[in-house]
Motif scaffolding. Structure first.
Motif, PDB file in Angstrom:
ATOM      1  N   GLU A 173      -1.615   0.889  -7.731  1.00 20.00           N
ATOM      2  CA  GLU A 173      -1.807   1.854  -8.685  1.00 20.00           C
ATOM      3  C   GLU A 173      -0.565   2.231  -9.259  1.00 20.00           C
ATOM      4  O   GLU A 173       0.430   2.328  -8.619  1.00 20.00           O
TER       5      GLU A 173
ATOM      6  N   LEU B  68       1.169   6.965  -6.547  1.00 17.44           N
ATOM      7  CA  LEU B  68       1.019   6.871  -5.108  1.00 17.44           C
ATOM      8  C   LEU B  68      -0.176   7.931  -4.823  1.00 17.44           C
ATOM      9  O   LEU B  68      -0.275   8.864  -5.111  1.00 17.44           O
TER      10      LEU B  68
ATOM     11  N   GLY C 185       1.036   3.582   4.503  1.00 17.99           N
ATOM     12  CA  GLY C 185       2.228   2.785   4.047  1.00 17.99           C
ATOM     13  C   GLY C 185       3.766   3.529   3.912  1.00 17.99           C
ATOM     14  O   GLY C 185       4.643   3.287   4.473  1.00 17.99           O
TER      15      GLY C 185
ATOM     16  N   ARG D 164      -0.440  -5.084  -8.213  1.00 16.36           N
ATOM     17  CA  ARG D 164      -1.291  -5.397  -7.259  1.00 16.36           C
ATOM     18  C   ARG D 164      -0.978  -6.634  -6.678  1.00 16.36           C
ATOM     19  O   ARG D 164      -0.640  -7.561  -7.456  1.00 16.36           O
TER      20      ARG D 164
ATOM     21  N   ALA E  64      -3.039  -1.485   3.187  1.00 17.60           N
ATOM     22  CA  ALA E  64      -3.794  -1.513   1.771  1.00 17.60           C
ATOM     23  C   ALA E  64      -5.119  -0.602   1.907  1.00 17.60           C
ATOM     24  O   ALA E  64      -6.047  -1.084   1.163  1.00 17.60           O
TER      25      ALA E  64
ATOM     26  N   VAL F  88       8.166  -1.299  -0.787  1.00 22.06           N
ATOM     27  CA  VAL F  88       6.620  -0.819  -0.978  1.00 22.06           C
ATOM     28  C   VAL F  88       6.162  -1.252  -2.368  1.00 22.06           C
ATOM     29  O   VAL F  88       6.606  -0.891  -3.316  1.00 22.06           O
TER      30      VAL F  88
ATOM     31  N   ASN G 194       5.409   0.476  -8.353  1.00 23.92           N
ATOM     32  CA  ASN G 194       4.183   1.078  -8.551  1.00 23.92           C
ATOM     33  C   ASN G 194       3.465   0.153  -9.679  1.00 23.92           C
ATOM     34  O   ASN G 194       4.119  -0.447 -10.203  1.00 23.92           O
TER      35      ASN G 194
ATOM     36  N   GLY H 188       0.813  -1.224  -0.003  1.00 22.22           N
ATOM     37  CA  GLY H 188      -0.013  -0.028  -0.140  1.00 22.22           C
ATOM     38  C   GLY H 188       0.589   1.209  -0.019  1.00 22.22           C
ATOM     39  O   GLY H 188       1.745   1.508   1.034  1.00 22.22           O
ATOM     40  N   GLY H 189       0.597   2.104  -0.814  1.00 23.49           N
ATOM     41  CA  GLY H 189       1.574   3.282  -1.192  1.00 23.49           C
ATOM     42  C   GLY H 189       0.818   4.459  -0.828  1.00 23.49           C
ATOM     43  O   GLY H 189       0.703   5.402  -1.754  1.00 23.49           O
ATOM     44  N   GLY H 190      -0.169   4.529   0.002  1.00 23.70           N
ATOM     45  CA  GLY H 190      -1.014   5.743   0.626  1.00 23.70           C
ATOM     46  C   GLY H 190      -0.160   6.087   1.767  1.00 23.70           C
ATOM     47  O   GLY H 190       1.283   5.807   2.155  1.00 23.70           O
TER      48      GLY H 190
ATOM     49  N   GLU I 147       2.669  -0.982  -4.373  1.00 28.13           N
ATOM     50  CA  GLU I 147       1.451  -0.125  -4.639  1.00 28.13           C
ATOM     51  C   GLU I 147       0.737  -0.604  -5.827  1.00 28.13           C
ATOM     52  O   GLU I 147       1.512  -0.677  -6.861  1.00 28.13           O
TER      53      GLU I 147
END
Ligand SMILES: Cc1cc2nc3c(=O)[nH]c(=O)nc-3n(C[C@H](O)[C@H](O)[C@H](O)COP(=O)(O)OP(=O)(O)OC[C@H]3O[C@@H](n4cnc5c(N)ncnc54)[C@H](O)[C@@H]3O)c2cc1C
Length: 380
Positions: free
Chosen positions: A36, A39, A17, A174, A204, A32, A171, A12-14, A34
């Motif tokens: 999508e 980010l 994370g 998934r 996530a 990391v 990036n 999870g690259g929010g 992610e």
């Protein structure tokens, strides 16, 4: 394809994370992953980017209080831009909302001495378009310690720390499979590549329970809820940038200035599956209607619109900690509507728990104890 090994895998690259990954970079090699290509594509890129004490319960206020220092004085070189600008928060009430406004003021005063009452004239000085008087807004409370955050600068700063520390941010991949063998969590992504580490951080967002299911880990009971934002133009010549963040005490409307325009929300919480949330016509109409109820602004046109998910566990407090049923599986989920303003605290907690460090003393002093944050409280 050969398996890539790290000390920590963060899914999870929010904001959750990335902030945790930046802290973990000090203790080992971080990867990391992610889903999508950008980010912060989901909740973290869709927030109102505000930090204040008028949201959440006492634990959330404690996490917020701890986090403020990072926003105001980030480590040297963290960002070329300020992460936070001072902006007051104004909480408004009709007669029916007065008891709630009083409770809110009391709750906020436990954490800050920056709360003051403001009368009708004072409110109109702050926000000249407020609809005040009988059957409208009659009381207000100002928190002068509010902060308008730059979430983009925050996330870029965290990402830079990860990369400079030798970590990797992947990036557009998934994670679709997770299993544990030989003391390692092994994940596979959509392009068939594999990554492994003894510790997996589940950041996530709305998908955190689904990610746990992939790993055969018991879910937390996360509930994603959709929230809608609109952007409206103020009448020509009206300068709004100095207006405070303005919110009803009972949480059915807020607005705040953004680059000469006004962002507004009906403060909706519509249950949703984890998804790329889109605004619904009903909520857009509600946002416009509420803006016209609480202000004298005509909403002629909605210039922009979006929606995002705010994900909560049962007690609405963010969760960090190792899953009691799966060694090395670390939860960092349920950031609700305050994941940006609590990120530095949650990252500090995560790093301490993962690396065997001490629970931050400042958090204990603020009433944020392990029992309030660990996943064990939710799993019985
Ligand atoms: C309209 C709105 C207004 C808000 N306003 C504020 C505010 O003013 N202040 C504040 O503090 N908070 C606010 N919030 C809340 C805040 O945005 C969230 O709490 C925060 O962004 C949550 O961060 P996160 O990293 O947990 O989730 P996310 O940003 O959603 O990140 C999770 C990431 O995990 C990725 N992912 C999921 N599954 C997988 C997988 N299998 N493999 C790889 N990657 C995966 C997703 O693609 C996603 O990018 C608001 C939210 C909304 C929607």
């Amino acid at each position: 394809m050969a398996m890539q090994c790290a000390d920590f895998l963060v899914i999870g690259g929010g904001i959750a994370g990335l902030s945790a990954a930046a802290r973990l970079t000090l203790s080992g090699n971080v990867t990391v992953i992610e889903a999508e290509t950008a980010l912060g594509y989901h909740s973290s890129g869709r927030s109102a980017t505000f930090c204040h004490y008028g949201i959440g319960n006492a634990t959330v206020r404690g996490l917020t209080s701890f986090s403020r220092a990072f926003f105001q004085e980030p480590p040297a070189g963290f960002s070329d831009y300020p992460l936070a600008k001072s902006k007051s928060a104004l909480f408004i009430a009709t007669e029916a909302m007065l008891p709630t406004l009083a409770e809110l003021a009391t709750s906020m005063r436990r954490f800050t001495d920056t709360i003051s009452e403001v009368d009708e004239a004072g409110m109109l000085e702050l926000v000249p378009v407020l609809r005040t008087g009988q059957d409208a807004i009659i009381a207000g409370v100002v928190d002068s310690s509010g902060l308008k955050l730059d979430t983009d600068a925050l996330m870029q700063g965290y990402a830079r720390i990860v990369r400079r520390g030798g970590g990797t941010i992947i990036n557009g991949q998934r994670v679709g499979g997770i299993h544990r063998s030989d003391g390692l969590w092994q994940v596979t992504t959509a392009d068939g590549s594999s990554h492994a580490a003894p510790i997996l951080v589940n950041a996530a967002g709305a998908w955190a329970d689904q990610l746990a299911a992939l790993a055969g880990v018991r879910p937390l009971g996360l509930e994603p809820k959709r929230r809608t934002m609109i952007v409206i133009d103020p009448p020509a010549g009206m300068a709004v940038n100095d207006w405070p963040f303005t919110k009803t005490a009972t949480d059915d409307f807020y607005m705040l200035p953004d680059s000469g325009r006004l962002m507004a929300s009906p403060v909706d919480e519509v249950p949703s599956e984890p998804c790329d949330a889109q605004p619904e016509e009903y909520d857009l109409a509600l946002a416009a209607w509420q803006a016209e109820q609480y202000t004298t602004l005509p909403v002629v046109r909605i210039a922009h619109r979006w929606a995002g998910l705010r994900s909560f566990v049962a007690d609405r407090v963010p969760t960090a900690g190792f899953a009691p049923d799966a060694p090395g599986f670390f939860w960092l989920a349920g950031q609700g509507g305050y994941g940006i303003q609590t990120a530095p605290a949650m990252a500090a907690i995560s790093a301490a728990l993962i690396t065997g460090g001490d629970w931050p003393k400042e958090l204990t002093a603020l009433g944020v104890t392990p029992a309030k944050i660990l996943p064990d409280r939710l799993l019985g």
